[in-house]
Write a protein that holds these residues in place. Sequence first.
Motif, PDB file in Angstrom:
ATOM      1  N   THR A   1     -13.344  27.085  -0.584  1.00 53.02           N
ATOM      2  CA  THR A   1     -13.553  25.962   0.327  1.00 53.02           C
ATOM      3  C   THR A   1     -14.778  26.185   1.216  1.00 53.02           C
ATOM      4  O   THR A   1     -15.420  25.216   1.627  1.00 53.02           O
TER       5      THR A   1
ATOM      6  N   THR B   1     -17.590  25.093  -1.010  1.00 46.43           N
ATOM      7  CA  THR B   1     -17.692  23.637  -1.133  1.00 46.43           C
ATOM      8  C   THR B   1     -18.280  23.016   0.131  1.00 46.43           C
ATOM      9  O   THR B   1     -19.021  22.039   0.047  1.00 46.43           O
TER      10      THR B   1
ATOM     11  N   ASN C   1     -16.759  15.377  -3.565  1.00 46.30           N
ATOM     12  CA  ASN C   1     -16.344  16.049  -2.336  1.00 46.30           C
ATOM     13  C   ASN C   1     -16.104  15.035  -1.221  1.00 46.30           C
ATOM     14  O   ASN C   1     -15.241  15.240  -0.365  1.00 46.30           O
TER      15      ASN C   1
ATOM     16  N   ALA D   1      -6.106  22.685  -0.994  1.00 47.53           N
ATOM     17  CA  ALA D   1      -7.544  22.672  -0.698  1.00 47.53           C
ATOM     18  C   ALA D   1      -8.316  23.467  -1.748  1.00 47.53           C
ATOM     19  O   ALA D   1      -9.380  23.035  -2.208  1.00 47.53           O
ATOM     20  N   ASN D   2      -7.789  24.608  -2.137  1.00 50.41           N
ATOM     21  CA  ASN D   2      -8.443  25.407  -3.175  1.00 50.41           C
ATOM     22  C   ASN D   2      -8.431  24.687  -4.519  1.00 50.41           C
ATOM     23  O   ASN D   2      -9.434  24.685  -5.241  1.00 50.41           O
TER      24      ASN D   2
ATOM     25  N   SER E   1     -10.922  21.920  -4.579  1.00 49.51           N
ATOM     26  CA  SER E   1     -12.286  22.460  -4.699  1.00 49.51           C
ATOM     27  C   SER E   1     -12.641  22.696  -6.157  1.00 49.51           C
ATOM     28  O   SER E   1     -13.746  22.369  -6.605  1.00 49.51           O
TER      29      SER E   1
END
Length: 135
Positions: free
Chosen positions: A25, A28, A89, A107-108, A111
Amino acid sequence: MTDASRPPREPPMSPHLSVWRWHITMATSIAHRATGVALYVGALIAAAWAVALAQGPDAYAGFKHLLGSPLGKLVMFGLTLSFFYHLANGVRHLVWDAGHGLNVKSANASSVVVFAFTAAATVAIWVIAAMTGAL
């Protein structure tokens, strides 16, 4: 009353790359900023395209020659990559703004999806361009 015999506390450490370990993250986030800058440069290229088009056939032919060169194609590939990354994104951020996918595992995973979509969409566009003779 305060206790004057206590030693002063250490100031908190700033979050810095030497303190934090790299995670997807973080990558990203940095890539989102970088692609935003790249898209700004792309907007300048689009403006130059419009100016060349307005200046007539000779100027436009020169512009097409420049973008058709290996360096021009590399820049256009990078802009395509930047566009799809920033798009994916941005959608991920909209989902976060709605309050979903904020835990570490989600979240991972999102990504990874952003990077996979970026690669797949960029390759698909360039394959289609090659198949139609646009390159």
